[in-house]
Design a protein around this motif. Structure first.
Motif, PDB file in Angstrom:
ATOM      1  N   ILE A   6     -81.338   7.434  34.385  1.00 37.90           N
ATOM      2  CA  ILE A   6     -81.231   6.265  35.267  1.00 37.90           C
ATOM      3  C   ILE A   6     -80.129   6.558  36.284  1.00 37.90           C
ATOM      4  O   ILE A   6     -78.983   6.785  35.908  1.00 37.90           O
ATOM      5  CB  ILE A   6     -80.921   4.978  34.481  1.00 37.90           C
ATOM      6  N   LEU A   7     -80.497   6.564  37.556  1.00 37.42           N
ATOM      7  CA  LEU A   7     -79.526   6.786  38.623  1.00 37.42           C
ATOM      8  C   LEU A   7     -78.908   5.482  39.103  1.00 37.42           C
ATOM      9  O   LEU A   7     -77.772   5.458  39.557  1.00 37.42           O
ATOM     10  CB  LEU A   7     -80.184   7.515  39.792  1.00 37.42           C
ATOM     11  N   LEU A   8     -79.667   4.402  39.015  1.00 32.76           N
ATOM     12  CA  LEU A   8     -79.169   3.102  39.458  1.00 32.76           C
ATOM     13  C   LEU A   8     -79.979   2.004  38.799  1.00 32.76           C
ATOM     14  O   LEU A   8     -81.211   2.066  38.766  1.00 32.76           O
ATOM     15  CB  LEU A   8     -79.294   2.971  40.986  1.00 32.76           C
ATOM     16  N   LYS A   9     -79.281   1.034  38.272  1.00 31.15           N
ATOM     17  CA  LYS A   9     -79.901  -0.194  37.763  1.00 31.15           C
ATOM     18  C   LYS A   9     -78.886  -1.287  38.039  1.00 31.15           C
ATOM     19  O   LYS A   9     -77.787  -1.265  37.498  1.00 31.15           O
ATOM     20  CB  LYS A   9     -80.192  -0.072  36.268  1.00 31.15           C
ATOM     21  N   SER A  10     -79.233  -2.216  38.920  1.00 32.02           N
ATOM     22  CA  SER A  10     -78.231  -3.177  39.372  1.00 32.02           C
ATOM     23  C   SER A  10     -78.866  -4.500  39.759  1.00 32.02           C
ATOM     24  O   SER A  10     -80.017  -4.549  40.181  1.00 32.02           O
ATOM     25  CB  SER A  10     -77.481  -2.604  40.579  1.00 32.02           C
ATOM     26  N   THR A  11     -78.098  -5.552  39.643  1.00 28.92           N
ATOM     27  CA  THR A  11     -78.489  -6.874  40.113  1.00 28.92           C
ATOM     28  C   THR A  11     -77.618  -7.310  41.293  1.00 28.92           C
ATOM     29  O   THR A  11     -77.639  -8.459  41.692  1.00 28.92           O
ATOM     30  CB  THR A  11     -78.366  -7.913  38.980  1.00 28.92           C
ATOM     31  N   GLN A  12     -76.843  -6.327  41.832  1.00 26.56           N
ATOM     32  CA  GLN A  12     -75.910  -6.620  42.922  1.00 26.56           C
ATOM     33  C   GLN A  12     -75.943  -5.512  43.968  1.00 26.56           C
ATOM     34  O   GLN A  12     -76.287  -4.375  43.674  1.00 26.56           O
ATOM     35  CB  GLN A  12     -74.469  -6.682  42.387  1.00 26.56           C
ATOM     36  N   THR A  13     -75.528  -5.868  45.189  1.00 24.18           N
ATOM     37  CA  THR A  13     -75.288  -4.847  46.201  1.00 24.18           C
ATOM     38  C   THR A  13     -73.949  -4.189  45.870  1.00 24.18           C
ATOM     39  O   THR A  13     -73.213  -4.664  44.997  1.00 24.18           O
ATOM     40  CB  THR A  13     -75.257  -5.450  47.621  1.00 24.18           C
ATOM     41  N   TRP A  14     -73.611  -3.111  46.571  1.00 23.40           N
ATOM     42  CA  TRP A  14     -72.405  -2.360  46.204  1.00 23.40           C
ATOM     43  C   TRP A  14     -71.105  -3.146  46.338  1.00 23.40           C
ATOM     44  O   TRP A  14     -70.115  -2.826  45.703  1.00 23.40           O
ATOM     45  CB  TRP A  14     -72.320  -1.031  46.957  1.00 23.40           C
ATOM     46  N   ASP A  15     -71.099  -4.213  47.126  1.00 22.10           N
ATOM     47  CA  ASP A  15     -69.876  -5.015  47.264  1.00 22.10           C
ATOM     48  C   ASP A  15     -69.799  -6.155  46.251  1.00 22.10           C
ATOM     49  O   ASP A  15     -68.904  -6.986  46.307  1.00 22.10           O
ATOM     50  CB  ASP A  15     -69.733  -5.553  48.691  1.00 22.10           C
ATOM     51  N   GLY A  16     -70.749  -6.214  45.305  1.00 18.59           N
ATOM     52  CA  GLY A  16     -70.715  -7.236  44.257  1.00 18.59           C
ATOM     53  C   GLY A  16     -71.538  -8.476  44.536  1.00 18.59           C
ATOM     54  O   GLY A  16     -71.581  -9.391  43.714  1.00 18.59           O
TER      55      GLY A  16
END
Length: 114
Positions: A6-16
């Protein structure tokens, strides 16, 4: 044997900032390869849609209009900002190469310059 990472798994943009629910009526996926020469920066812009950046080569610093910064290096990825003015810059002596995946409405602009 095939391997997964997994390279990326997120519920946010990079600034939170939390990603907001969205409904895409006429989906269109676009994948761009962007090469930024040494010591060059992109223009100030914003994206109206969800997009993910994978850094294929080099180093990239992203700066928002209000001064927030995020730096990534080869092999890293991030969820880009949505509707927030920012630019990317390459402060190294070599090309920086990004692969960007955009997920939006068919025909929608990928970015809007300030």
């Amino acid at each position: 044997m095939a391997q997964k990472e997994i390279l990326l798994k997120s519920t946010q943009t990079w600034d939170g900032t939390e990603l907001k629910p969205s409904k895409i009526n006429n989906p269109e996926v676009t994948v761009l390869k962007i090469t930024i020469p040494p010591h060059e920066r992109l223009s100030m812009h914003k994206h109206p849609m969800l997009n993910v950046v994978y850094l294929n080569k080099g180093k990239l610093t992203i700066v928002t209009k209000d001064g927030k910064e995020k730096t990534i290096q080869k092999g890293e990825c991030l969820t880009e900002l949505i509707d927030t003015l920012h630019y990317g810059k390459n402060e190294t002596k070599e090309d920086t190469e990004l692969i960007v995946f955009y997920f939006g409405e068919k025909g929608e602009k990928l970015s809007i310059e300030e």
